[in-house]
Design a protein around this motif. Structure first.
Motif, PDB file in Angstrom:
ATOM      1  N   GLN A  12      57.510  40.394  44.588  1.00 28.52           N
ATOM      2  CA  GLN A  12      57.687  39.816  45.929  1.00 28.52           C
ATOM      3  C   GLN A  12      57.758  40.921  46.988  1.00 28.52           C
ATOM      4  OE1 GLN A  12      61.077  37.150  45.597  1.00 28.52           O
ATOM      5  NE2 GLN A  12      59.777  35.553  44.735  1.00 28.52           N
ATOM      6  N   VAL A  13      56.785  41.816  46.917  1.00 30.17           N
ATOM      7  CA  VAL A  13      56.721  42.946  47.833  1.00 30.17           C
ATOM      8  C   VAL A  13      56.303  42.480  49.221  1.00 30.17           C
ATOM      9  CG1 VAL A  13      55.597  45.160  48.287  1.00 30.17           C
ATOM     10  CG2 VAL A  13      56.144  44.488  45.929  1.00 30.17           C
ATOM     11  N   LYS A  14      57.019  42.941  50.221  1.00 29.42           N
ATOM     12  CA  LYS A  14      56.671  42.635  51.611  1.00 29.42           C
ATOM     13  C   LYS A  14      56.143  43.869  52.350  1.00 29.42           C
ATOM     14  CE  LYS A  14      58.110  38.323  51.569  1.00 29.42           C
ATOM     15  NZ  LYS A  14      58.446  38.234  50.137  1.00 29.42           N
ATOM     16  N   ALA A  15      56.567  45.060  51.887  1.00 36.58           N
ATOM     17  CA  ALA A  15      56.157  46.298  52.559  1.00 36.58           C
ATOM     18  C   ALA A  15      56.092  47.423  51.537  1.00 36.58           C
ATOM     19  CB  ALA A  15      57.129  46.650  53.677  1.00 36.58           C
TER      20      ALA A  15
ATOM     21  N   LEU B 113      50.480  42.269  54.080  1.00 30.92           N
ATOM     22  CA  LEU B 113      51.320  43.323  53.515  1.00 30.92           C
ATOM     23  C   LEU B 113      51.468  44.456  54.526  1.00 30.92           C
ATOM     24  CD1 LEU B 113      52.732  44.382  50.887  1.00 30.92           C
ATOM     25  CD2 LEU B 113      50.589  45.616  50.435  1.00 30.92           C
ATOM     26  N   ILE B 114      52.708  44.881  54.747  1.00 29.85           N
ATOM     27  CA  ILE B 114      52.986  45.973  55.674  1.00 29.85           C
ATOM     28  C   ILE B 114      52.902  47.286  54.917  1.00 29.85           C
ATOM     29  CG2 ILE B 114      54.703  46.982  57.222  1.00 29.85           C
ATOM     30  CD1 ILE B 114      55.880  44.109  57.468  1.00 29.85           C
ATOM     31  N   LYS B 115      52.088  48.211  55.417  1.00 26.81           N
ATOM     32  CA  LYS B 115      51.924  49.522  54.793  1.00 26.81           C
ATOM     33  C   LYS B 115      52.395  50.599  55.770  1.00 26.81           C
ATOM     34  CE  LYS B 115      48.066  48.294  51.773  1.00 26.81           C
ATOM     35  NZ  LYS B 115      46.701  48.646  51.320  1.00 26.81           N
ATOM     36  N   ILE B 116      53.276  51.463  55.276  1.00 21.07           N
ATOM     37  CA  ILE B 116      53.798  52.534  56.118  1.00 21.07           C
ATOM     38  C   ILE B 116      53.356  53.873  55.536  1.00 21.07           C
ATOM     39  CG2 ILE B 116      55.857  53.610  57.109  1.00 21.07           C
ATOM     40  CD1 ILE B 116      56.126  50.127  55.732  1.00 21.07           C
ATOM     41  N   ASN B 117      52.836  54.717  56.399  1.00 18.94           N
ATOM     42  CA  ASN B 117      52.376  56.056  56.015  1.00 18.94           C
ATOM     43  C   ASN B 117      53.302  57.085  56.665  1.00 18.94           C
ATOM     44  OD1 ASN B 117      49.921  54.756  54.911  1.00 18.94           O
ATOM     45  ND2 ASN B 117      49.394  54.454  57.059  1.00 18.94           N
TER      46      ASN B 117
END
Length: 302
Positions: free
Chosen positions: A174-177, A203-207
């Motif tokens: 249940q990944v959201k980010a 899906l939120i992806k943070i770099n």
């Protein structure tokens, strides 16, 4: 003094008014609250602010702001830096960020050895390992999909070895980010990365280290005694599967050793839905249409 007595309908009225007024708290029992979402304007504003922040500050913002946050990693240098930074966050809110490792069954032995060293060095972080569906070893993979699938049908290989396991991981956990190890200095399609991205599935992806150079990453690794892949000392800079990874020459882009000699720079996980995934959806739609046609034919015959 007369005390007021309220029954259950009053509580329902309060909840209704709160929702109508735009007020809802994290303690609300209302299941209809939306998932984490960003408008285009909000996303642009956040990126403009976080663009000027150091990676540690970006990671702190993430653990305070994003539920169901994970780190997807193949244990490259950038991901290891982010992991080490997370382990050292000293704010009252401690990071609860598990790792997702996609074991394609075709990693270098050095990569698999590194996974165990990371587990030992950072025991607080759980590593969730996802393999291609229905197989546990490279031999089983070859029996199911044929020898050297990556040369015969590269898109299919990417889908079964990486894209589908990633989608399965996101669904089951249940990944959201997710935190990624991508940086602009890696070249290719990563040259214009934002700090925060939202893919077509929401899906939120943070770099968090998007602004860093390879030199900065390498200096952090050595200064903080972070375990890293031994292949990096042998001329590799970006490490994936053994069959599609080579050392690079002086002056080449960091990811030049991945799929060398081809225009390809990404495996599909960070691309829009792969062509093979689109093909699968089209096949499913066709199958459903055929079943419907057969069902209608049966009705007309009756």
């Amino acid at each position: 003094m007369t005390s007021a007595v309220y029954d259950e309908p009053y509580e329902e009225d309060v909840k209704t008014r709160n929702v109508e007024s735009g007020y809802a708290s994290g303690a609300s029992e209302d299941d209809s609250l939306p998932e984490v979402t960003f408008s285009k304007q909000h996303l642009k504003f956040l990126n403009s602010q976080l663009q000027r922040a150091e990676p540690e500050a970006i990671l702190q913002w993430c653990i305070m702001s994003l539920p169901s946050l994970y780190q997807t990693t193949a244990f490259g240098l950038t991901g290891l830096v982010a992991l080490d930074m997370l382990s050292k966050i000293t704010t009252p809110i401690k990071p609860n960020v598990d790792l997702i490792f996609l074991d394609t069954l075709h990693h270098f032995d050095e990569t698999l050895s590194l996974v165990e060293r990371v587990r030992k060095n950072y025991p607080r972080f759980t590593v969730h390992v996802y393999k291609p569906e229905g197989v546990e070893t490279a031999d089983e993979f070859a029996s199911k999909h044929g020898q050297t699938l990556w040369t015969k049908n590269e898109e299919l290989y990417d889908y079964v070895a990486k894209v589908e396991p990633a989608q399965r991981a996101y669904s089951e956990l249940q990944v959201k980010a997710v935190l990624t190890g991508r940086r602009r200095s890696q070249g290719g399609k990563r040259g214009d990365l934002d700090i925060i991205e939202v893919d077509e599935a929401g899906l939120i992806k943070i770099n968090p280290l998007a602004n860093w150079s390879f030199k900065q990453v390498q200096e952090y690794i050595h200064a903080n005694n972070v375990p890293y892949n031994e292949l990096l000392d042998r001329g590799y800079k970006s490490i994936g599967d053994w069959h599609s990874t080579q050392p690079i020459a002086e002056g080449e882009d960091e990811r030049a050793g991945r799929w060398k000699g081809r225009a390809k720079t990404e495996c599909g996980i960070h691309n829009p839905k792969s062509k093979y995934a689109q093909f699968l959806r089209q096949q499913e739609v066709k199958r459903q249409e055929e079943e419907l046609a057969l069902g209608l034919q049966g009705i007309s015959v009756a």
